[in-house]
Design a protein around this motif. Structure first.
Motif, short mmCIF file in Angstrom:
data_model
loop_
_atom_site.label_atom_id
_atom_site.label_comp_id
_atom_site.label_asym_id
_atom_site.label_seq_id
_atom_site.Cartn_x
_atom_site.Cartn_y
_atom_site.Cartn_z
N ASP A 164 0.67 -1.25 -0.02
CA ASP A 164 0.10 -0.01 -0.18
C ASP A 164 0.78 1.16 0.06
O ASP A 164 0.52 2.11 -0.81
CB ASP A 164 -0.86 -0.10 1.14
CG ASP A 164 -2.15 -0.99 1.07
OD1 ASP A 164 -2.42 -1.26 -0.08
OD2 ASP A 164 -2.80 -1.43 2.04
N LEU A 165 2.01 1.16 0.79
CA LEU A 165 2.87 2.34 0.72
C LEU A 165 3.54 2.85 -0.50
O LEU A 165 3.74 3.89 -1.36
CB LEU A 165 4.09 2.24 1.74
CG LEU A 165 3.68 2.45 3.07
CD1 LEU A 165 4.85 1.96 4.00
CD2 LEU A 165 3.37 4.01 3.42
N ALA A 166 3.73 1.53 -1.31
CA ALA A 166 4.08 1.54 -2.69
C ALA A 166 3.10 2.35 -3.62
O ALA A 166 3.50 3.05 -4.57
CB ALA A 166 4.64 0.25 -3.07
N GLN A 167 1.89 1.87 -3.68
CA GLN A 167 0.78 2.39 -4.33
C GLN A 167 0.66 3.96 -4.03
O GLN A 167 0.51 4.63 -4.89
CB GLN A 167 -0.45 1.80 -3.97
CG GLN A 167 -0.65 0.10 -4.44
CD GLN A 167 -1.86 -0.51 -4.44
OE1 GLN A 167 -2.57 0.08 -3.71
NE2 GLN A 167 -1.87 -1.80 -4.74
N LEU A 168 0.92 4.28 -2.74
CA LEU A 168 0.85 5.80 -2.36
C LEU A 168 1.76 6.43 -2.95
O LEU A 168 1.80 7.64 -3.55
CB LEU A 168 0.76 5.70 -0.85
CG LEU A 168 0.92 7.07 -0.18
CD1 LEU A 168 -0.37 7.87 -0.67
CD2 LEU A 168 1.13 7.20 1.32
N ALA A 169 3.15 6.07 -2.90
CA ALA A 169 4.17 6.60 -3.65
C ALA A 169 3.92 6.89 -4.99
O ALA A 169 4.49 7.82 -5.65
CB ALA A 169 5.46 5.91 -3.40
N LYS A 225 -5.56 5.91 1.16
CA LYS A 225 -4.57 4.88 0.81
C LYS A 225 -4.07 4.08 2.11
O LYS A 225 -3.94 2.85 2.17
CB LYS A 225 -3.42 5.27 0.24
CG LYS A 225 -3.63 6.18 -1.10
CD LYS A 225 -4.06 5.39 -2.23
CE LYS A 225 -4.16 6.29 -3.48
NZ LYS A 225 -4.81 5.29 -4.48
N MET A 226 -4.15 4.62 3.28
CA MET A 226 -3.64 4.04 4.49
C MET A 226 -4.74 3.93 5.58
O MET A 226 -4.43 3.52 6.69
CB MET A 226 -2.45 4.59 4.91
CG MET A 226 -1.24 4.72 3.92
SD MET A 226 -0.78 3.21 3.22
CE MET A 226 -0.07 2.31 4.54
N GLY A 227 -5.91 4.46 5.46
CA GLY A 227 -6.80 4.46 6.38
C GLY A 227 -7.47 3.19 6.94
O GLY A 227 -8.16 3.19 8.04
N ASN A 228 -7.04 1.84 6.53
CA ASN A 228 -7.39 0.78 7.02
C ASN A 228 -6.47 0.39 8.20
O ASN A 228 -6.71 -0.75 8.72
CB ASN A 228 -7.21 -0.60 5.78
CG ASN A 228 -8.38 -0.30 4.84
OD1 ASN A 228 -9.32 0.58 5.21
ND2 ASN A 228 -8.11 -0.78 3.58
N TYR A 229 -5.34 0.92 8.28
CA TYR A 229 -4.55 0.70 9.44
C TYR A 229 -4.39 1.72 10.34
O TYR A 229 -4.63 2.73 10.24
CB TYR A 229 -2.96 0.59 8.89
CG TYR A 229 -2.74 -0.12 7.78
CD1 TYR A 229 -2.89 -1.73 7.75
CD2 TYR A 229 -2.70 0.18 6.50
CE1 TYR A 229 -2.66 -2.31 6.62
CE2 TYR A 229 -2.79 -0.54 5.16
CZ TYR A 229 -2.60 -2.08 5.38
OH TYR A 229 -2.36 -2.76 4.17
N SER A 230 -4.26 1.12 11.62
CA SER A 230 -4.24 2.32 12.70
C SER A 230 -2.69 2.80 12.75
O SER A 230 -1.78 2.28 13.56
CB SER A 230 -4.39 1.46 14.11
OG SER A 230 -5.73 0.82 14.28
N ALA A 231 -2.65 3.51 11.94
CA ALA A 231 -1.13 3.93 11.50
C ALA A 231 -1.14 5.60 11.32
O ALA A 231 -1.84 5.98 10.86
CB ALA A 231 -0.59 3.38 10.50
N SER A 232 -0.05 6.14 11.61
CA SER A 232 0.19 7.50 11.02
C SER A 232 1.45 7.39 9.99
O SER A 232 2.45 6.85 9.81
CB SER A 232 1.00 8.18 12.32
OG SER A 232 0.36 8.02 13.42
N THR A 233 1.04 8.36 8.96
CA THR A 233 1.54 8.26 7.60
C THR A 233 1.98 9.70 7.40
O THR A 233 1.29 10.72 7.55
CB THR A 233 0.63 7.83 6.57
OG1 THR A 233 0.33 6.63 6.80
CG2 THR A 233 1.70 7.71 5.39
#
Length: 263
Positions: free
Chosen positions: A50-55, A205-213
Motif C-alpha cells: 500500500d505504501l508503494a501504491q501511495l508513492a 490509501k492507508m486508512g485501513n491501518y491504525s497507523a500514522s503516515t
C-alpha cells in the motif's frame, strides 16, 4: 492402605496428564508463535504494498505538475512576456492552469511567475509579484526576499511546506523551474495544494491501518501527514527504540515502521 493406593492412583493420573498436556502446551505455543509471525509478516507485506501504491500516486501528481509547467513553457515566450504590454499573451497559461486546477482535486491554485516581468499570472487572477511574495504567499521558513529569490532562481522542483495562501495557513507549495529551449531560467510555476486534501489522500490509501503516515522531502523534513505533527512526528520516531523486524517503540508504545520512496 486404601488411602495410600488412592493417593498413588491420583499421583499416577496427574503424571500421565502432565506428560500428555505438556507436549500439547509446547506445540500450541510454537504454533501460536509461528501463526503470529506469519500474520505479522503478511500485514507488513500488505502495508509495504500500500505504501508503494501511495508513492506511485504521489509520483503521478508530481509528474503531472511538472508536465503542466513544461507545457506552459512551450505555449509562451516567457523571456519576452509583458503582462502590461500584452495582457492576452498570458491567456494560454491561464487556460492551462485553470484546466489543471479544475480537473485535479488536490490543486487549489496554479501560478506562473515570469522572471522578466513584474506580474505573476494565476489560474483565477493576476497580480504584481511584490503583492504575491509580500502578502498572498508566505512561508514560515523564508522571508519575502528569500521567497522572491527562490521563485526567480529555482533550479530543481522544490517543495515549501506549511505555507500561507491568501491569509489561510496549511498549504504545500510546489515550485517548478521553467527554462527556455537554451536552458536559460525563464521563471517558475507554482502549485498550491491544501494539506487537508493531501492528508485525505493518505487516509484513503492507508486508512485501513491504525497507523500514522507522513511524507518527507529530500532533506527529511515533513511535508504533510495524516496526523498532527505535534503528536507523532518524524522526530519522535527517530528518538524511538528500533527493534528487529521493523518494530519500534515510540513514547512507550510498541508498533511497526515501514517506508516507501517517491520521486
Amino acid at each position: 492402605m486404601p488411602k495410600l493406593k488412592s493417593r498413588l492412583f491420583i499421583s499416577y493420573i496427574a503424571s500421565y496428564l502432565l506428560v500428555l498436556f505438556l507436549p500439547l502446551v509446547v506445540i500450541n505455543g510454537l504454533f501460536s508463535q509461528r501463526f503470529i509471525l506469519a500474520y505479522r509478516n503478511e500485514i507488513n507485506s500488505k502495508v509495504q504494498a500500500d505504501l508503494a501504491q501511495l508513492a506511485a500516486a504521489i509520483d503521478r501528481e508530481l509528474e503531472t505538475m511538472s508536465q503542466t509547467a513544461s507545457e506552459i513553457r512551450l505555449t509562451m515566450d516567457l523571456p519576452a512576456f509583458s503582462f502590461l504590454g500584452d495582457p492576452l499573451a498570458s491567456r494560454d497559461a491561464i487556460s492551462r492552469l485553470s484546466a489543471y486546477r479544475t480537473t485535479n482535486p488536490l490543486i487549489e491554485e496554479g501560478v506562473l511567475y515570469p522572471a522578466q516581468d513584474d506580474f505573476a499570472v494565476a489560474s483565477s487572477s493576476s497580480c504584481r509579484k511584490d503583492l504575491l511574495v509580500n502578502q498572498l504567499l508566505r512561508s514560515p521558513r523564508l522571508s519575502a526576499d528569500q521567497l522572491r529569490k527562490l521563485l526567480e532562481t529555482v533550479e530543481v522542483p522544490t517543495a515549501l511546506s506549511h505555507v500561507e495562501w491568501k491569509g489561510t495557513p496549511g498549504y504545500l507549495c510546489m515550485v517548478y523551474p521553467i527554462r527556455t529551449d537554451y536552458q536559460t531560467l525563464a521563471g517558475s510555476c507554482l502549485f498550491l495544494l491544501p494539506e487537508a486534501s493531501l492528508s485525505r489522500l493518505l487516509e484513503e490509501k492507508m486508512g485501513n491501518y491504525s497507523a500514522s503516515t507522513y511524507v518527507l522531502d529530500r532533506d527529511g523534513r515533513p511535508l504533510f501527514s495524516s496526523f498532527a505533527l505535534d503528536s507523532l512526528s518524524p522526530d519522535a520516531l527517530a528518538q524511538g527504540e528500533a527493534l528487529p523486524e521493523g518494530r519500534v517503540v515510540v513514547g512507550g508504545e510498541r508498533g511497526f515502521a515501514g517506508s516507501g520512496g517517491a520521486g
